[in-house]
Structures are given as structure tokens and as C-alpha cells.
Design a protein around this motif. Structure first.
Motif, short mmCIF file in Angstrom:
data_model
loop_
_atom_site.label_atom_id
_atom_site.label_comp_id
_atom_site.label_asym_id
_atom_site.label_seq_id
_atom_site.Cartn_x
_atom_site.Cartn_y
_atom_site.Cartn_z
N UNK A 116 11.13 7.05 -38.87
CA UNK A 116 11.73 7.64 -39.93
C UNK A 116 10.46 8.44 -40.77
N UNK A 117 9.32 8.16 -40.60
CA UNK A 117 8.06 8.79 -41.13
C UNK A 117 7.77 9.97 -40.23
N UNK A 120 10.60 12.66 -41.16
CA UNK A 120 10.24 13.31 -42.64
C UNK A 120 9.01 14.21 -42.34
N UNK A 121 8.07 14.01 -41.69
CA UNK A 121 6.90 15.06 -41.17
C UNK A 121 7.48 16.06 -40.41
N UNK A 122 8.40 16.10 -39.56
CA UNK A 122 8.95 17.23 -38.69
C UNK A 122 9.72 18.04 -39.59
N UNK A 123 10.66 17.44 -40.76
CA UNK A 123 11.44 18.08 -41.65
C UNK A 123 10.46 19.00 -42.42
N UNK A 124 9.58 18.48 -43.03
CA UNK A 124 8.50 19.36 -44.07
C UNK A 124 7.77 20.21 -43.24
N UNK A 125 7.36 20.17 -42.07
CA UNK A 125 6.29 20.71 -41.40
C UNK A 125 7.20 21.66 -40.38
N UNK A 126 8.43 21.82 -40.08
CA UNK A 126 9.00 22.32 -38.97
C UNK A 126 8.50 23.73 -38.71
N UNK A 127 8.49 24.80 -39.57
CA UNK A 127 7.91 25.87 -39.26
C UNK A 127 6.58 26.25 -38.68
N UNK A 128 5.58 25.39 -39.35
CA UNK A 128 4.22 25.36 -38.80
C UNK A 128 4.26 24.81 -37.36
N UNK A 129 4.96 23.79 -37.34
CA UNK A 129 4.85 23.18 -35.84
C UNK A 129 5.56 24.25 -34.71
N UNK A 130 6.56 24.88 -35.20
CA UNK A 130 6.82 25.73 -34.04
C UNK A 130 6.10 26.94 -33.73
N UNK A 131 5.44 27.33 -34.95
CA UNK A 131 4.49 28.36 -34.70
C UNK A 131 3.37 28.19 -33.54
N UNK A 132 2.77 26.72 -34.16
CA UNK A 132 1.50 26.41 -33.08
C UNK A 132 2.08 26.22 -31.88
N UNK A 133 3.28 25.69 -31.41
CA UNK A 133 3.92 25.57 -30.15
C UNK A 133 3.89 26.93 -29.53
N UNK A 134 4.35 27.84 -30.19
CA UNK A 134 4.59 29.14 -29.73
C UNK A 134 3.05 29.56 -29.35
N UNK A 135 2.08 29.55 -29.98
CA UNK A 135 0.64 29.88 -29.96
C UNK A 135 0.36 29.47 -28.56
N UNK A 136 0.38 27.92 -28.35
CA UNK A 136 0.13 27.21 -27.16
C UNK A 136 0.70 28.00 -25.94
N UNK A 156 10.77 21.83 -23.82
CA UNK A 156 9.54 21.02 -24.65
C UNK A 156 9.27 21.45 -25.93
N UNK A 157 9.81 22.60 -26.55
CA UNK A 157 9.72 22.72 -27.95
C UNK A 157 10.79 21.77 -28.59
N UNK A 158 10.20 21.25 -29.70
CA UNK A 158 11.08 20.31 -30.44
C UNK A 158 11.45 18.80 -29.56
N UNK A 159 11.32 18.70 -28.46
CA UNK A 159 11.95 17.89 -27.53
C UNK A 159 11.13 16.42 -27.85
N UNK A 160 9.94 16.29 -28.37
CA UNK A 160 9.30 15.10 -28.42
C UNK A 160 9.62 14.37 -29.74
N UNK A 161 9.48 13.12 -29.78
CA UNK A 161 9.64 12.38 -31.06
C UNK A 161 8.26 11.55 -31.13
N UNK A 162 6.98 12.53 -31.79
CA UNK A 162 5.66 11.70 -31.85
C UNK A 162 5.33 10.85 -32.78
N UNK A 163 6.18 9.70 -32.64
CA UNK A 163 5.94 8.52 -33.48
C UNK A 163 4.57 7.87 -33.32
N UNK A 164 4.19 6.94 -34.23
CA UNK A 164 3.00 6.04 -33.93
C UNK A 164 3.05 5.53 -32.56
N UNK A 165 4.25 4.85 -32.56
CA UNK A 165 4.45 3.92 -31.40
C UNK A 165 4.33 4.96 -30.13
N UNK A 166 4.89 6.15 -29.93
CA UNK A 166 4.62 7.04 -29.00
C UNK A 166 3.61 7.55 -28.49
#
Length: 324
Positions: A116-117, A120-136, A156-166
Motif C-alpha cells: 500500500x505504501x 501510494x508513492x507510485x501514484x504521487x510520483x508516477x510522472x517523475x518516475x516514468x521520466x527517469x526510466x525514459x532517461x535510463x 520493464x516500465x511500470x512492471x515492478x512493485x518495489x516494496x520494502x520486502x522486494x
């Protein structure tokens, strides 16, 4: 008579004959099914991965189950595997309150809160994360190594759920050529190019889509395979190819066939997803198969190669047919 029935249901549960449990209870008129029988029925449906039907059954005994930690745990389990995390959190918290300290309950609570955490982070920062991935991706195209297929990048884009456990258990730094050589030498198998390139972008982890539909390929009771995560290239993370719970450990301790490499673990420790080199040998592209230890190590072909397997992963809800 009732004691005999309950003893039989317990025996069937121990033998993993969950469909027989459902059939036996469904033969009893609905008005004659009490709390105990419906609890057995819901548990069996959970084990058959018929979570929607399990929830329907559990809700019929909600009033009686409100003070039973097992009732909350079992319906919470169904919500969890339907990705209904808010509902699952509510039920597991209730189970923990009624029976504090249960290890399984605490593990689910930790995982749900992490998911859930992360969402929530993904929803708040979706656009910056996608931009960073594109740069990579842009940077990776400038190197001399073989370029990643565009469709593989899209996966690979948006494929992963980077939880603390993962991040703690699965995700490693991108593998170097030396690390790849070391892992391949230890496994005695050459890893598929599509897998290596994907791991260079994100080395192991837990996908958002964790189900691979198999329809009638495996059995009437199993319409899909659920994976826990994808093992990355490395030695250090517990769930990496050569980690503490890596491919060799799983094969040797689980008695799995020596046909290749365990590439994904599953929620049940009696199932794995493997790269199967029997047809391709070590110079070709291995198929992806599911191996079911509880079913006499039955091997079910899932995909022609790793990339096709990744493309075929769906959300659990999307893999159901006719369960609503």
C-alpha cells in the motif's frame, strides 16, 4: 455422522483434495450448513484460488466470525490475493487483535502495508518516475552492448512493485558481465539474452502482474500460475539465482527435476517456474515451465521463452474465467 464428516474433511484437507471438500459440502443443503462447514468450504475455495467465491461464503457467517481470528485471517487471505489490500489490511489487523503475535498474520500485515505504501508513492510520483526510466533507457542505447528490444523495455516500465520486502529480498544492483559469467558458471546454464537485458534494467524483484493464465493446460482446478517474484542475477540477495533461496537450493531441497534454472518462486513452496533447457539445450532459448511438486512433479509448459512469459503475466483478477 457429523463427527465423521468433519474428520473426513480434515483428512481431505491434509491430502490437498480441496475440490472434494467443496463437492462434499455443496451436496449438503445450504440451510443445513453451519459455521464450521462454511469455514471448511471457504478455506477449500481459497486453496483452489477461487477467492471471489470464498469471500461470498465467508460473508454469510460474518456475524458468527467476528470474534474468530481464523475467520478474519481466511477472508483477509482472499482479499489479499485479489489485490484488495484495504479490505485485507482490515481483516488481518482484526485477526492480529484477536490473536496477537501470529507469525503468518504479521507477515501478511507487513507485506500489505509495504504494497500500500509503494502504491501510494507510485501514484504521487508516477510522472517523475516514468521520466527517469525514459532517461535510463536513452542512456542504455548509447552503449555498445546489444540494445534491449523496445517491447521488452515497455514491459520493464511500470512492471515492478518495489516494496520494502522486494527491495530487501529480491532486487540487486545491475549485474556486471563478470557477475553474469559467475552465476552462469555456478548454474551450468547460459541465461537467455532477454532475461539478462531485463535484469540490467532492474535486477530481480516482484512484478505488479504476478499471474500467468494456463486455462486447461494444468488442471480443471488451476487456471493460472501465481509467482511471488523473479530471481535476479546475483549471490547476495536471498531470492536471487545463486542466493540463499536460489535455484540450486530450491532444486536440491525440493527434489525438482534437473531440467534447468528456477527463475521464479511461488507463494506455495511446492511450485516453481523454471527455464527448461531439455529441447533447446544450452545453446538455444529455453522454454518456461511450471513444476508442481504436489502433483508428482508435473511439468506444464507456460511459454516458448522468457520474453513471452513476461508478456503473458497479468493481474490476478484478470486471469479468472467465470468466477464472478
Amino acid at each position: 455422522m457429523r463427527d465423521d464428516l468433519l474428520a473426513k474433511l480434515d483428512e481431505l484437507h491434509e491430502e490437498d483434495e480441496f475440490q472434494e471438500i467443496v463437492d462434499a459440502i455443496m451436496e449438503i443443503p445450504a440451510e443445513d450448513r453451519d459455521y464450521v462447514l462454511i469455514s471448511h468450504l471457504g478455506r477449500a475455495m481459497n486453496n483452489l484460488e477461487a477467492y471471489e467465491e470464498a469471500i461470498e461464503q465467508f460473508l454469510t457467517i460474518a456475524e458468527e466470525g467476528k470474534d474468530d481470528p481464523l475467520w478474519h485471517y481466511r477472508i483477509g487471505l482472499a482479499y489479499y490475493y485479489l489485490d484488495r489490500y484495504e479490505d485485507a489490511l482490515r481483516e488481518f489487523e482484526a485477526a492480529d487483535k484477536l490473536e496477537p503475535g501470529d507469525e503468518d498474520t504479521l507477515e501478511f500485515l507487513d507485506d500489505i502495508r509495504s504494497k500500500m505504501a509503494s502504491e501510494a508513492i507510485d501514484e504521487q510520483a508516477a510522472e517523475p518516475l516514468e521520466k527517469t526510466h525514459a532517461e535510463v533507457i536513452t542512456e542504455s542505447e548509447s552503449v555498445t552492448e546489444p540494445a534491449v528490444d523496445p517491447d521488452t523495455r515497455a514491459e520493464a516500465s511500470g512492471f515492478w512493485n518495489d516494496s520494502e520486502h522486494a527491495l530487501e529480498q529480491y532486487v540487486s544492483e545491475p549485474p556486471t558481465d563478470e557477475m553474469i559469467d559467475s552465476v552462469e558458471e555456478k548454474l551450468v546454464f547460459k541465461l537467455p539474452a532477454s532475461y539478462i537485458e531485463m535484469m540490467k534494467l532492474h535486477n530481480g524483484g516482484i512484478p505488479r502482474n504476478r499471474c500467468f493464465p494456463i486455462g486447461e493446460a494444468a488442471s480443471e482446478a488451476k487456471e493460472h500460475v501465481t509467482i511471488s517474484g523473479i530471481l535476479g542475477i546475483g549471490h547476495d540477495k536471498k531470492h536471487s539465482l545463486c542466493g540463499e533461496l536460489g535455484s540450486r537450493f530450491v532444486i536440491e531441497n525440493g527434489g525438482y527435476p534437473e531440467i534447468g534454472v528456477v527463475i521464479c518462486d511461488c507463494p506455495s513452496d511446492s511450485e516453481v517456474v523454471m527455464l527448461d533447457y531439455r529441447e533447446s539445450l544450452n545453446d538455444g532459448e529455453p522454454e518456461v515451465v511450471h513444476v508442481d511438486r504436489e502433483n508428482n512433479y508435473k511439468i506444464t509448459r507456460l511459454a516458448v521463452n522468457f520474453e513471452a512469459f513476461i508478456r503473458g503475466l497479468v493481474k490476478e483478477n484478470d486471469s479468472y474465467k467465470g468466477t464472478n
